[in-house]
Scaffold this motif. Structure first.
Motif, short mmCIF file in Angstrom:
data_model
loop_
_atom_site.label_atom_id
_atom_site.label_comp_id
_atom_site.label_asym_id
_atom_site.label_seq_id
_atom_site.Cartn_x
_atom_site.Cartn_y
_atom_site.Cartn_z
N GLU A 105 44.27 33.71 45.37
CA GLU A 105 44.75 32.97 46.54
C GLU A 105 46.25 32.66 46.41
O GLU A 105 47.00 32.72 47.38
N ARG A 106 46.69 32.34 45.18
CA ARG A 106 48.12 32.07 44.98
C ARG A 106 48.94 33.34 45.14
O ARG A 106 50.07 33.31 45.63
N LEU A 107 48.37 34.48 44.74
CA LEU A 107 49.08 35.74 44.93
C LEU A 107 49.28 36.02 46.43
O LEU A 107 50.36 36.41 46.86
N MET A 108 48.24 35.78 47.22
CA MET A 108 48.34 36.02 48.65
C MET A 108 49.31 35.04 49.31
O MET A 108 50.02 35.40 50.25
N ARG A 109 49.36 33.82 48.79
CA ARG A 109 50.19 32.79 49.41
C ARG A 109 51.64 32.86 48.95
O ARG A 109 52.57 32.69 49.74
N LEU A 110 51.85 33.14 47.65
CA LEU A 110 53.19 33.04 47.07
C LEU A 110 53.77 34.39 46.64
O LEU A 110 54.96 34.47 46.35
N GLY A 111 52.94 35.41 46.56
CA GLY A 111 53.43 36.71 46.11
C GLY A 111 53.13 36.93 44.63
O GLY A 111 53.02 35.98 43.85
N ALA A 112 53.01 38.21 44.24
CA ALA A 112 52.64 38.54 42.86
C ALA A 112 53.68 38.09 41.86
O ALA A 112 53.36 37.73 40.72
N ALA A 113 54.96 38.09 42.25
CA ALA A 113 56.03 37.74 41.31
C ALA A 113 55.94 36.29 40.85
O ALA A 113 56.47 35.93 39.81
N SER A 114 55.25 35.44 41.61
CA SER A 114 55.17 34.02 41.26
C SER A 114 54.09 33.75 40.22
O SER A 114 54.02 32.65 39.67
N LEU A 115 53.23 34.72 39.95
CA LEU A 115 52.13 34.52 39.02
C LEU A 115 52.55 34.79 37.58
O LEU A 115 53.42 35.63 37.33
N SER A 116 51.92 34.11 36.66
CA SER A 116 52.18 34.35 35.24
C SER A 116 51.47 35.62 34.79
O SER A 116 50.62 36.17 35.51
N ASP A 117 51.79 36.09 33.58
CA ASP A 117 51.09 37.25 33.03
C ASP A 117 49.59 37.00 32.96
O ASP A 117 48.78 37.88 33.26
N ALA A 118 49.22 35.77 32.54
CA ALA A 118 47.80 35.43 32.42
C ALA A 118 47.11 35.47 33.78
O ALA A 118 45.98 35.93 33.90
N ASP A 119 47.78 34.98 34.82
CA ASP A 119 47.20 35.01 36.17
C ASP A 119 46.93 36.44 36.62
O ASP A 119 45.87 36.75 37.17
N LEU A 120 47.92 37.32 36.41
CA LEU A 120 47.76 38.71 36.83
C LEU A 120 46.64 39.40 36.05
O LEU A 120 45.85 40.16 36.62
N LEU A 121 46.55 39.12 34.76
CA LEU A 121 45.48 39.71 33.95
C LEU A 121 44.12 39.17 34.37
O LEU A 121 43.13 39.90 34.37
N ALA A 122 44.06 37.89 34.76
CA ALA A 122 42.79 37.30 35.21
C ALA A 122 42.29 38.00 36.47
O ALA A 122 41.09 38.22 36.64
N ILE A 123 43.22 38.36 37.35
CA ILE A 123 42.84 39.07 38.57
C ILE A 123 42.27 40.45 38.22
O ILE A 123 41.30 40.91 38.83
N LEU A 124 42.84 41.10 37.22
CA LEU A 124 42.37 42.42 36.81
C LEU A 124 41.03 42.33 36.07
O LEU A 124 40.16 43.18 36.26
N ILE A 125 40.88 41.31 35.22
CA ILE A 125 39.61 41.14 34.51
C ILE A 125 38.50 40.79 35.50
O ILE A 125 37.36 41.22 35.37
N ARG A 126 38.88 39.96 36.49
CA ARG A 126 38.05 39.64 37.65
C ARG A 126 36.89 38.71 37.34
O ARG A 126 36.79 37.64 37.92
N VAL A 127 35.98 39.08 36.48
CA VAL A 127 34.86 38.19 36.13
C VAL A 127 34.75 38.11 34.62
O VAL A 127 35.06 39.07 33.91
N GLY A 128 34.33 36.95 34.14
CA GLY A 128 34.19 36.77 32.72
C GLY A 128 32.80 37.17 32.23
O GLY A 128 32.03 37.83 32.94
N VAL A 129 32.51 36.77 31.02
CA VAL A 129 31.19 37.01 30.43
C VAL A 129 30.64 35.68 29.95
O VAL A 129 31.32 34.65 30.01
N VAL A 130 29.43 35.69 29.51
CA VAL A 130 28.83 34.44 29.03
C VAL A 130 29.65 33.90 27.86
O VAL A 130 29.89 34.59 26.88
N GLY A 131 30.12 32.67 28.01
CA GLY A 131 30.90 32.04 26.95
C GLY A 131 32.39 32.24 27.04
O GLY A 131 33.15 31.64 26.28
N GLU A 132 32.87 33.10 27.95
CA GLU A 132 34.31 33.35 28.07
C GLU A 132 34.65 33.71 29.52
O GLU A 132 34.19 34.74 30.03
#
Length: 342
Positions: free
Chosen positions: A125-152
């Protein structure tokens, strides 16, 4: 054949209705919360307790759930174990055991799962609102990982990856799935493919930008030189991990002819030989050249060696009739003209 009236249909609950799903999710969270509270609240009334006392203090839960919960609280640092007279004791690490228990339960139930984060603060949602450049490396990677696993969660996994590859994200391309899974189990086969695909697409986009001719009629000023280099050599500012020295050859009207990479590595007057610099300029029948190199550190401030190289090549250019128009340092912060800094 039986018929179903419109009244019956309108009164039937909608399948997969979002409100019902949210209500079920909240109900499950509350059940988990009460179960944890049933174990930990009685124990939090004491500053310390023995393992042998847990069954008497918590008599409404299974022994396996109590043991598992206590072990998790210990791993989280909320409880510490003490061995005394061949028996294990537990002591709360905070002055307010009930408060620390509540905090642990909140983290255990909600954690940092994206679905538990306010919608406007989620990475996508922040990417759509503020643009990709405003996101941290962790935010961008979280979008790519998309869903976690049990415990993480995806967010936790992304933060671990960002920390592990801080300042060298390009190395993720060379890391295999087993290596990334050692960093975080949130990287599955699917998310690994998504991360590699995103990195490769970014690499190709950068290469396409580098090959695209910069639309500029001629370079006759420092401003035009820095603007040209900021666009033409953007990949050096953002992706290069080593210093690279390039020249741009210019015709008699100072229109760019083409660019040439001369050296890779720390800029040194002894390594940047005038012969290597002006050979492609002579081949292009250039009237002038623009010197360009990058600072991978991100700071464009010219060094003493940068000034030395500029002076040496300027003098060599005068001897063969090819002028050095300027020397531009490109970096993440900005581009700097060495002529202006002289």
């Amino acid at each position: 054949m039986d018929t179903i009236s419109m009244d019956t249909l309108s009164s039937a609950p909608a399948i997969g209705q979002p409100t019902e799903l949210k209500r079920d999710s909240r109900s499950m969270s509350e059940k988990r919360r009460k179960r944890y509270q049933g174990v930990l609240y009685p124990l939090a009334q004491r500053s310390r307790f023995r393992r042998s006392e847990m069954a008497d203090l918590v008599d409404e839960e299974t022994a396996s759930f109590v043991t598992r919960t206590i072990n998790e609280v210990v791993r989280a640092g909320v409880l510490e174990t003490i061995r005394e007279d061949n028996e294990i004791l537990y002591a709360w690490t905070a002055n307010d055991p009930v408060g620390s228990v509540d905090q642990w339960i909140d983290r255990r139930i909600h954690g940092d799962q994206v679905k538990e984060t306010p919608e406007q603060e989620r990475p996508r949602e922040r990417l759509m609102r503020l643009g990709a450049a405003s996101l941290s490396d962790a935010d961008l990677l979280a979008i790519l990982i998309r869903v976690g696993v049990v415990g993480e969660s995806a967010v936790t996994g992304a933060q671990k990856l960002a920390n592990r590859f801080h300042g060298e994200l390009d190395r993720i391309r060379d890391a295999g799935l087993p290596e990334l899974r050692e960093v975080t189990p949130a990287v599955t086969k699917a998310s690994y493919c998504q991360i590699l695909a995103a990195l490769e697409l970014g690499k190709r986009a950068t290469e396409a930008l580098r090959e695209r001719p910069v639309v500029i009629h001629k370079i006759t000023s420092t401003l035009e030189a820095t603007q040209y280099c900021a666009e033409k050599f953007a990949y050096l500012a953002g992706d290069a991990v080593q210093e690279e020295f390039h020249i741009v050859t210019l015709d008699t009207k100072h229109k760019p002819i083409r660019s040439h990479r001369i050296t890779i590595g720390t800029l040194d007057a002894s390594l940047v030989h005038p012969r290597e610099v002006f050979r492609p300029a002579i081949r292009d029948a250039a009237s002038a050249v623009l010197l360009v190199h990058n600072h991978p550190s991100g700071d464009p401030t010219p060094s003493r060696e940068d000034h030395s190289v500029t002076q040496r090549l300027t003098e060599a250019g005068k001897l063969i009739g090819i002028s050095v128009l300027d020397h531009i340092v490109v970096a993440r912060e900005r581009c700097v003209s060495i002529r202006e800094c002289s």
